[in-house]
Design an enzyme around this catalytic site. Structure first.
Site, PDB file in Angstrom:
ATOM      1  N   SER A 204       0.782  -1.105   0.078  1.00 24.09           N
ATOM      2  CA  SER A 204      -0.060   0.220  -0.121  1.00 24.09           C
ATOM      3  C   SER A 204       0.783   1.240  -0.072  1.00 24.09           C
ATOM      4  O   SER A 204       1.637   1.512  -0.921  1.00 24.09           O
ATOM      5  CB  SER A 204      -0.931   0.020   1.171  1.00 24.09           C
ATOM      6  OG  SER A 204      -1.940   0.912   0.993  1.00 24.09           O
ATOM      7  N   ASP A 281     -10.204  -5.725  -3.564  1.00 29.97           N
ATOM      8  CA  ASP A 281      -9.774  -4.583  -2.766  1.00 29.97           C
ATOM      9  C   ASP A 281     -10.421  -3.495  -3.106  1.00 29.97           C
ATOM     10  O   ASP A 281     -10.331  -2.919  -3.904  1.00 29.97           O
ATOM     11  CB  ASP A 281      -8.016  -4.156  -3.214  1.00 29.97           C
ATOM     12  CG  ASP A 281      -7.389  -3.209  -2.281  1.00 29.97           C
ATOM     13  OD1 ASP A 281      -8.048  -2.486  -1.915  1.00 29.97           O
ATOM     14  OD2 ASP A 281      -6.106  -3.500  -2.331  1.00 29.97           O
ATOM     15  N   HIS A 316      -7.162  -6.122   0.632  1.00 27.55           N
ATOM     16  CA  HIS A 316      -6.150  -5.102   0.916  1.00 27.55           C
ATOM     17  C   HIS A 316      -5.384  -5.642   2.070  1.00 27.55           C
ATOM     18  O   HIS A 316      -4.278  -4.952   2.446  1.00 27.55           O
ATOM     19  CB  HIS A 316      -6.534  -3.804   0.817  1.00 27.55           C
ATOM     20  CG  HIS A 316      -5.533  -2.442   0.937  1.00 27.55           C
ATOM     21  ND1 HIS A 316      -5.004  -2.363  -0.207  1.00 27.55           N
ATOM     22  CD2 HIS A 316      -4.799  -1.925   1.674  1.00 27.55           C
ATOM     23  CE1 HIS A 316      -4.066  -1.553  -0.167  1.00 27.55           C
ATOM     24  NE2 HIS A 316      -3.943  -1.121   1.080  1.00 27.55           N
TER      25      HIS A 316
END
Length: 341
Positions: A204, A281, A316
């Site tokens: 991320s 995600d 995620h």
């Protein structure tokens, strides 16, 4: 001393505490250090003539894991002007002073060094390939800056791996320089790393960090990969907020901190980027990540090659990372010429 050492160090008592003599590591000459017990700590390493103040490491914890050791260290950072904590996994070979490749992992928003250590299960894979893994915190800590704790996506836990230009952040929030310069120096000085065999990956915000660290420093890292990276921060809400706050309102200054823009401008040694993305995600759907923009930029640049893996049904979080972290470490191991156990 690491529990896996084949030879016991010579020990003599001094006024400051026991003094150890270490064998040479990675071609450096042998040197002595003093082990000084600290209250509620395992000890402080003071490495004589090769050490500067920021390289003195305080060992916070150490546990045996897959015949290696998962450690946590703290040191005073000259770059960030505060104490910083980072994790280190040492495979069995490193405990025996054998030089090993090193892989840096950068975590995402709200994380500390602990999340990756406790949730990803990376240690078994690093142990199998004989790779040292280092994972720093995501921002400076222990400060009292106005607004540092007001939001999850800016300030504490959200350093974005840039070098801030705006006050009050510019004195401390220089995570890019910390990761690419100071932390590399500290690791090289204290751990048995194999010269030139260094990789980087992240998740991320940390995926964004891994990409820009590699793209801005051709040759510093032999391998780079990213889980669900913020690939085009200039165009996403998280990135716009961070870049405005840390760098300023002039969007032309954002180019050097945006992986997509760096890819479009890249003209150095050919670079391969391994991008991994879960298709369930929610941040992908919300246009926070924008890997498609990076891939389009790469398609137009002959110096950039990409591997893009889409994971059906994965989101995620760390269940996603733990599922595929072994594949990523194997990818890095191949490029870093690691020796599989």
């Amino acid at each position: 001393m690491p529990s896996g050492s084949s030879k016991k160090p010579r020990l003599k008592r001094t006024a400051a505490g026991p003094s150890f003599k270490l064998p040479s590591i990675s071609g450096m000459s042998s040197f002595a250090f003093t082990y000084s017990p600290q209250k509620k700590k395992l000890g402080v390493l003071s490495f004589g003539h090769i050490m500067t103040a920021n390289m003195v490491l305080e060992l916070i914890s150490s546990v045996k894991c897959f015949e290696g050791e998962q450690r946590v260290y703290q040191h005073n950072s000259r770059t960030l002007n505060c104490d910083m904590t980072f994790g280190v996994f040492l495979p069995a070979a490193a405990l025996d002073k054998t030089p090993c490749p090193v892989l840096f992992f950068l975590s995402g928003l709200t994380c500390t060094h602990e999340n990756f250590i406790q949730k990803s299960g990376f240690q078994q894979h690093a142990a199998q390939h004989g790779i040292i893994v280092v994972n720093p915190d995501t921002s400076p800590r222990g400060l009292e800056l106005p607004g540092q704790d007001d939001a999850y996506d800016f300030g504490s836990g959200a350093g974005f791996y840039v070098d801030a230009k705006q006050e009050p952040w510019s004195k401390h929030y220089k995570m890019y320089s910390y990761v690419t310069e100071e932390l590399v120096e500290v690791v090289n000085a204290n751990l048995p790393v194999a010269a030139g065999r260094r990789g980087i990956f992240g998740h991320s915000m940390g995926g964004h960090g891994a990409l820009i660290c590699a793209l801005k420093n051709p040759g510093l890292y032999k391998s780079v990969s990213a889980f669900a990276p913020i690939a085009n921060p200039s165009e996403g809400a998280w990135g716009k907020k961070a870049l405005t706050g840390y760098i300023g309102a002039d969007t032309s200054d954002w180019d050097q901190w945006d992986a997509t823009r760096l890819v479009s401008q890249y003209e150095s040694t050919p670079q391969e980027l391994f991008i991994d993305q879960g298709l369930a995600d929610n941040f992908l759907a919300a246009k926070q990540l924008l890997p498609e923009n990076l891939l389009a930029a790469a398609d137009s640049n002959e110096h950039i090659q990409t591997i893009y893996k889409q994971r059906e049904g994965y989101d995620h979080g760390y269940f996603y990372i733990s599922t595929f972290v072994g594949e990523h470490i194997a990818y890095h191991a191949n490029l870093l010429k690691a020796t599989k156990v």
